[in-house]
Design a protein around this motif. Sequence first.
Motif, short mmCIF file in Angstrom:
data_model
loop_
_atom_site.label_atom_id
_atom_site.label_comp_id
_atom_site.label_asym_id
_atom_site.label_seq_id
_atom_site.Cartn_x
_atom_site.Cartn_y
_atom_site.Cartn_z
N SER A 27 0.79 -1.23 0.00
CA SER A 27 0.00 0.00 0.00
C SER A 27 0.82 1.29 0.00
CB SER A 27 -0.96 0.00 1.18
OG SER A 27 -0.24 -0.04 2.39
N ASN A 28 1.96 1.34 0.65
CA ASN A 28 2.71 2.61 0.70
C ASN A 28 3.80 2.67 -0.37
OD1 ASN A 28 4.28 0.64 1.93
ND2 ASN A 28 5.33 2.11 3.24
N HIS A 29 3.79 1.71 -1.30
CA HIS A 29 4.79 1.70 -2.36
C HIS A 29 4.36 2.61 -3.51
CE1 HIS A 29 6.95 -2.29 -1.14
NE2 HIS A 29 6.91 -1.39 -0.18
N LEU A 30 5.37 3.22 -4.15
CA LEU A 30 5.09 4.20 -5.19
C LEU A 30 5.59 3.78 -6.56
CD1 LEU A 30 6.08 7.42 -3.21
CD2 LEU A 30 3.78 6.48 -3.54
N TYR A 31 6.45 2.74 -6.59
CA TYR A 31 7.04 2.29 -7.85
C TYR A 31 6.53 0.88 -8.14
CZ TYR A 31 10.28 6.20 -7.63
OH TYR A 31 10.82 7.46 -7.59
N PHE A 32 6.14 0.66 -9.37
CA PHE A 32 5.51 -0.61 -9.72
C PHE A 32 6.18 -1.16 -10.97
CE2 PHE A 32 2.65 0.65 -6.59
CZ PHE A 32 2.18 1.92 -6.86
N TYR A 33 6.27 -2.49 -11.01
CA TYR A 33 7.00 -3.15 -12.08
C TYR A 33 6.26 -4.40 -12.53
CZ TYR A 33 10.69 -0.51 -9.66
OH TYR A 33 11.43 0.48 -9.06
N TRP A 34 6.47 -4.74 -13.80
CA TRP A 34 6.11 -6.06 -14.30
C TRP A 34 7.36 -6.72 -14.87
CZ3 TRP A 34 1.73 -8.66 -13.45
CH2 TRP A 34 0.57 -7.94 -13.12
N TYR A 35 7.49 -7.99 -14.53
CA TYR A 35 8.54 -8.84 -15.07
C TYR A 35 7.89 -10.10 -15.61
CZ TYR A 35 11.89 -6.08 -12.29
OH TYR A 35 12.65 -5.07 -11.76
N ARG A 36 8.60 -10.79 -16.49
CA ARG A 36 8.11 -12.10 -16.90
C ARG A 36 9.24 -13.12 -16.84
NH1 ARG A 36 7.42 -12.22 -23.53
NH2 ARG A 36 9.64 -12.57 -23.95
N GLN A 37 8.82 -14.39 -16.72
CA GLN A 37 9.78 -15.48 -16.65
C GLN A 37 9.24 -16.62 -17.51
OE1 GLN A 37 10.28 -17.34 -12.76
NE2 GLN A 37 12.42 -17.80 -13.19
N ILE A 38 9.86 -16.79 -18.68
CA ILE A 38 9.52 -17.94 -19.51
C ILE A 38 10.08 -19.18 -18.83
CG2 ILE A 38 9.92 -19.03 -21.75
CD1 ILE A 38 9.97 -16.18 -22.93
N LEU A 39 9.36 -20.29 -18.92
CA LEU A 39 9.70 -21.52 -18.19
C LEU A 39 11.18 -21.87 -18.35
CD1 LEU A 39 8.52 -23.80 -16.49
CD2 LEU A 39 8.16 -25.09 -18.61
N GLY A 40 11.86 -21.99 -17.22
CA GLY A 40 13.26 -22.41 -17.22
C GLY A 40 14.25 -21.31 -17.54
N GLN A 41 13.75 -20.09 -17.74
CA GLN A 41 14.65 -19.00 -18.10
C GLN A 41 14.71 -17.96 -16.99
OE1 GLN A 41 14.13 -17.47 -22.07
NE2 GLN A 41 13.52 -19.46 -22.88
N LYS A 42 15.47 -16.92 -17.23
CA LYS A 42 15.64 -15.91 -16.20
C LYS A 42 14.45 -14.95 -16.16
CE LYS A 42 18.25 -12.63 -19.01
NZ LYS A 42 19.52 -11.89 -19.14
N VAL A 43 14.37 -14.21 -15.10
CA VAL A 43 13.34 -13.19 -14.95
C VAL A 43 13.74 -11.97 -15.80
CG1 VAL A 43 12.16 -11.70 -13.30
CG2 VAL A 43 12.84 -14.01 -12.63
N GLU A 44 12.79 -11.48 -16.61
CA GLU A 44 13.08 -10.36 -17.51
C GLU A 44 12.19 -9.17 -17.19
OE1 GLU A 44 13.94 -12.00 -21.84
OE2 GLU A 44 12.10 -12.86 -21.03
N PHE A 45 12.79 -8.00 -17.17
CA PHE A 45 12.07 -6.76 -16.93
C PHE A 45 11.16 -6.42 -18.12
CE2 PHE A 45 11.37 -2.46 -15.57
CZ PHE A 45 11.48 -1.66 -16.69
N LEU A 46 9.94 -6.01 -17.81
CA LEU A 46 9.03 -5.53 -18.86
C LEU A 46 8.87 -4.02 -18.79
CD1 LEU A 46 6.12 -8.16 -18.77
CD2 LEU A 46 7.98 -7.98 -20.43
N VAL A 47 8.44 -3.52 -17.62
CA VAL A 47 8.06 -2.12 -17.53
C VAL A 47 8.10 -1.66 -16.07
CG1 VAL A 47 5.60 -2.64 -17.28
CG2 VAL A 47 6.29 -0.48 -18.33
N SER A 48 8.40 -0.37 -15.90
CA SER A 48 8.28 0.26 -14.59
C SER A 48 7.30 1.42 -14.71
CB SER A 48 9.64 0.74 -14.06
OG SER A 48 10.22 1.66 -14.95
#
Lengths: 113, 115
Positions: A27-48
């Motif tokens: 609730s008190n956070h101001l920055y939001f992110y989406w990441y994705r992780q294709i099966l077996g791969q690393k976590v990748e940044f999408l958007v902030s």
Amino acid sequence: EPEVTQTPSHQVTQMGQEVILRCVPISNHLYFYWYRQILGQKVEFLVSFYNNEISEKSEIFDDQFSVERPDGSNFTLKIRSTKLEDSAMYFCASSVSGHQPQHFGDGTRLSIL
Amino acid sequence: QQQVKQSPQSLIVQKGGISIINCAYENTAFDYFPWYQQFPGKGPALLIAIRPDVSEKKEGRFTISFNKSAKQFSLHIMDSQPGDSATYFCAASDAGGTSYGKLTFGQGTILTVHP
């Protein structure tokens, strides 16, 4: 301890359909992110997202993707016309600031048929 | 230049042993280096993080060692336990300047601790 919550936990969609993934950041956070992780791969940044606008996006985040904070609590990721290669785990994260730790939700598994 | 390279891909350790996971980066603008632990079906959970003004940070059984000149950092798990079995990701971000905290992740290490 406050958590980032994501719904649904699993989404199955036909190729070409629109899908909306939902997140409730801490609730008190101001920055939001989406990441994705294709099966077996690393976590990748999408958007902030900060101050009601996109602050940074990756090459993955093309015109088919959009984000929105429709009210004071939800943060959504929309994929307009899904492709098979969009199948992945999608993680939402939030932080107090860009210099502070990011807290992740448990993700939405998106399966495109 | 944005890559973070992580090794090994998988690691098997006996209970009580030391687990060591290494990461290397290229972007000298990176100034925040967290490690995340991920259990199956869960999101990454922050384990420990370091900034480049120190060479080591310890929290309980977990220690980050940081070598700024070599652009490398590593996670040491002392007295490894079966409950530590998980996937570990290193990450880096340029948390200063105009960055909004985008994390660049390593490929991940699957750690298995045998009883």
